[in-house]
Motif scaffolding. Structure first.
Motif, mmCIF file in Angstrom:
data_model
loop_
_atom_site.group_PDB
_atom_site.id
_atom_site.type_symbol
_atom_site.label_atom_id
_atom_site.label_comp_id
_atom_site.label_asym_id
_atom_site.label_seq_id
_atom_site.Cartn_x
_atom_site.Cartn_y
_atom_site.Cartn_z
ATOM 1 N N ASN A 125 1.714 4.851 -10.858
ATOM 2 C CA ASN A 125 0.899 5.987 -11.310
ATOM 3 C C ASN A 125 0.241 6.753 -10.170
ATOM 4 O O ASN A 125 -0.525 7.689 -10.411
ATOM 5 C CB ASN A 125 -0.177 5.497 -12.289
ATOM 6 C CG ASN A 125 0.422 4.941 -13.566
ATOM 7 O OD1 ASN A 125 1.473 5.391 -14.010
ATOM 8 N ND2 ASN A 125 -0.242 3.958 -14.156
ATOM 9 N N TRP A 126 0.501 6.342 -8.921
ATOM 10 C CA TRP A 126 -0.089 7.051 -7.785
ATOM 11 C C TRP A 126 0.822 6.928 -6.569
ATOM 12 O O TRP A 126 1.648 6.026 -6.485
ATOM 13 C CB TRP A 126 -1.475 6.485 -7.440
ATOM 14 C CG TRP A 126 -1.455 5.032 -7.038
ATOM 15 C CD1 TRP A 126 -1.637 3.952 -7.847
ATOM 16 C CD2 TRP A 126 -1.195 4.501 -5.728
ATOM 17 N NE1 TRP A 126 -1.514 2.785 -7.130
ATOM 18 C CE2 TRP A 126 -1.247 3.089 -5.825
ATOM 19 C CE3 TRP A 126 -0.929 5.074 -4.485
ATOM 20 C CZ2 TRP A 126 -1.043 2.252 -4.731
ATOM 21 C CZ3 TRP A 126 -0.723 4.238 -3.383
ATOM 22 C CH2 TRP A 126 -0.786 2.842 -3.519
ATOM 23 N N THR A 127 0.653 7.835 -5.626
ATOM 24 C CA THR A 127 1.351 7.755 -4.340
ATOM 25 C C THR A 127 0.619 8.610 -3.314
ATOM 26 O O THR A 127 0.026 9.639 -3.653
ATOM 27 C CB THR A 127 2.813 8.218 -4.443
ATOM 28 O OG1 THR A 127 3.435 8.105 -3.146
ATOM 29 C CG2 THR A 127 2.910 9.658 -4.907
ATOM 30 N N SER A 128 0.657 8.165 -2.071
ATOM 31 C CA SER A 128 0.072 8.938 -0.973
ATOM 32 C C SER A 128 1.082 9.934 -0.425
ATOM 33 O O SER A 128 0.740 10.807 0.368
ATOM 34 C CB SER A 128 -0.364 7.985 0.147
ATOM 35 O OG SER A 128 0.783 7.381 0.749
ATOM 36 N N GLY A 129 2.341 9.774 -0.839
ATOM 37 C CA GLY A 129 3.410 10.599 -0.291
ATOM 38 C C GLY A 129 4.052 9.971 0.924
ATOM 39 O O GLY A 129 4.978 10.530 1.512
ATOM 40 N N ASN A 130 3.557 8.785 1.300
ATOM 41 C CA ASN A 130 4.071 8.072 2.466
ATOM 42 C C ASN A 130 4.378 6.640 2.025
ATOM 43 O O ASN A 130 3.471 5.895 1.644
ATOM 44 C CB ASN A 130 3.030 8.094 3.588
ATOM 45 C CG ASN A 130 3.506 7.399 4.857
ATOM 46 O OD1 ASN A 130 4.018 6.290 4.812
ATOM 47 N ND2 ASN A 130 3.322 8.063 5.994
ATOM 48 N N PHE A 151 -9.518 -1.171 -3.281
ATOM 49 C CA PHE A 151 -9.029 -0.259 -2.252
ATOM 50 C C PHE A 151 -7.935 0.610 -2.857
ATOM 51 O O PHE A 151 -7.042 0.113 -3.535
ATOM 52 C CB PHE A 151 -8.480 -1.076 -1.082
ATOM 53 C CG PHE A 151 -8.122 -0.260 0.120
ATOM 54 C CD1 PHE A 151 -9.100 0.143 1.010
ATOM 55 C CD2 PHE A 151 -6.808 0.100 0.365
ATOM 56 C CE1 PHE A 151 -8.780 0.888 2.134
ATOM 57 C CE2 PHE A 151 -6.473 0.842 1.481
ATOM 58 C CZ PHE A 151 -7.463 1.237 2.367
ATOM 59 N N GLU A 152 -7.984 1.935 -2.603
ATOM 60 C CA GLU A 152 -7.001 2.812 -3.235
ATOM 61 C C GLU A 152 -6.749 4.074 -2.409
ATOM 62 O O GLU A 152 -7.486 4.400 -1.476
ATOM 63 C CB GLU A 152 -7.465 3.207 -4.638
ATOM 64 C CG GLU A 152 -8.790 3.958 -4.668
ATOM 65 C CD GLU A 152 -9.210 4.368 -6.072
ATOM 66 O OE1 GLU A 152 -8.360 4.899 -6.820
ATOM 67 O OE2 GLU A 152 -10.384 4.169 -6.417
ATOM 68 N N TRP A 153 -5.682 4.777 -2.783
ATOM 69 C CA TRP A 153 -5.384 6.086 -2.216
ATOM 70 C C TRP A 153 -6.246 7.122 -2.922
ATOM 71 O O TRP A 153 -6.332 7.148 -4.149
ATOM 72 C CB TRP A 153 -3.911 6.433 -2.397
ATOM 73 C CG TRP A 153 -3.617 7.884 -2.101
ATOM 74 C CD1 TRP A 153 -3.341 8.866 -2.996
ATOM 75 C CD2 TRP A 153 -3.608 8.498 -0.807
ATOM 76 N NE1 TRP A 153 -3.151 10.063 -2.348
ATOM 77 C CE2 TRP A 153 -3.312 9.872 -0.999
ATOM 78 C CE3 TRP A 153 -3.821 8.032 0.484
ATOM 79 C CZ2 TRP A 153 -3.219 10.770 0.054
ATOM 80 C CZ3 TRP A 153 -3.728 8.920 1.536
ATOM 81 C CH2 TRP A 153 -3.433 10.277 1.324
ATOM 82 N N ILE A 154 -6.905 7.998 -2.128
ATOM 83 C CA ILE A 154 -7.810 8.995 -2.700
ATOM 84 C C ILE A 154 -7.387 10.388 -2.227
ATOM 85 O O ILE A 154 -7.482 10.692 -1.027
ATOM 86 C CB ILE A 154 -9.268 8.733 -2.263
ATOM 87 C CG1 ILE A 154 -9.661 7.280 -2.557
ATOM 88 C CG2 ILE A 154 -10.215 9.706 -2.960
ATOM 89 C CD1 ILE A 154 -10.952 6.849 -1.905
ATOM 90 N N PRO A 155 -6.906 11.246 -3.105
ATOM 91 C CA PRO A 155 -6.562 12.614 -2.703
ATOM 92 C C PRO A 155 -7.772 13.318 -2.083
ATOM 93 O O PRO A 155 -8.891 13.217 -2.594
ATOM 94 C CB PRO A 155 -6.148 13.274 -4.026
ATOM 95 C CG PRO A 155 -5.700 12.132 -4.883
ATOM 96 C CD PRO A 155 -6.603 10.988 -4.523
#
Length: 257
Positions: A125-130, A151-155
């Protein structure tokens, strides 16, 4: 089986042993197991009643209702309802109702395994694009140490910048950090949380040193995740203000004491 006001453990165990001939499960191995547990009766100095482990014929239960997916059920024990309710309530104070494992934190009824499974199910459901960064974040998520921080990816567009400090930038995180709600075991957010952004101008690769630093912050319960400025491509670590309980706000070094 109960003993009312019995304080002499030797006498109590004698009564238990004398009662062996009055019951059977129909299985010698189970009978021996129950007898062994009964003879470990420890009495009670704080309660007037002390329940004894025993064989209970199934036909003594009525109104049986299955709960969850872990083979548990509620029921009324015709002979003594109070004992059953006591055992049931105490069990789920220590064991997870979903997976039946012992809670990692019984006070908050937090089950690490269930939360890890929930996080794994959320990976798509999420991605940093990397891809490498996604793998790193997933690895950090599965190293959770406490129930209350993930801990998570945050736009980057989720931040409202307030002011730049000497080593950090103060911001408001619109969606807010992700927590595990221990009441219903769901991931929830605390919106409009004040956070501190640390820009990693000299670190564009995920090194072992960087990984160890993030893991250290996770253990201290002070880091929310990682982001990236889309214009400069600089990565950003996102901290709770508890970070400054361990690190100097002026020089960013860890406190000596």
């Amino acid at each position: 089986m109960e003993f009312l006001g019995l304080r002499d453990l030797t006498a109590g165990k004698k009564i238990i042993a004398e009662n062996f001939a009055n019951w059977t499960s129909g299985n010698e191995i189970i009978d021996n197991f129950i007898k062994e547990k009964q003879l470990k009766y420890g009495g009670s100095i704080s309660r007037d009643k002390e329940a004894v482990f025993e064989w209970i014929p199934y036909n003594e239960f009525i109104d049986i209702k299955e709960i969850g997916k872990n083979c548990f059920a509620t029921a009324i024990w015709k002979e003594d309802t109070k004992v059953y309710i006591l055992v049931y309530n105490e069990y789920f104070n220590y064991y997870c109702e979903k997976c039946d494992n012992k809670y990692d934190d019984s006070y908050y009824k937090w089950c690490k395994e269930c939360q890890i499974n929930q996080l794994k199910n959320n990976f798509t459901n999420w991605t940093s694009g990397n891809i490498k960064l996604d793998d790193f974040i997933q690895k950090m998520q599965l190293k959770i140490y406490k129930y209350n921080i993930l801990f998570e990816w945050i736009p980057y567009n989720e931040f409202i910048i307030i002011e730049g400090l000497e080593n950090y930038t103060l911001a408001i995180w619109k969606k807010g950090p992700l927590y595990c709600n221990t009441n219903d075991k769901k991931l929830v957010r605390k919106s409009h949380e004040k956070v501190y952004l640390k820009y990693l101008y000299n670190s564009q690769e995920i090194t072992a040193e960087f990984s160890n630093e993030v893991e250290s912050h996770l253990k201290n319960d002070v880091i929310f995740g990682i982001s990236q400025n889309p214009d400069t491509k600089v990565y950003v670590l996102v901290f709770d203000n508890k970070y400054f309980n361990y690190y100097c706000e002026k020089c960013d070094n860890k406190y000596d004491n």
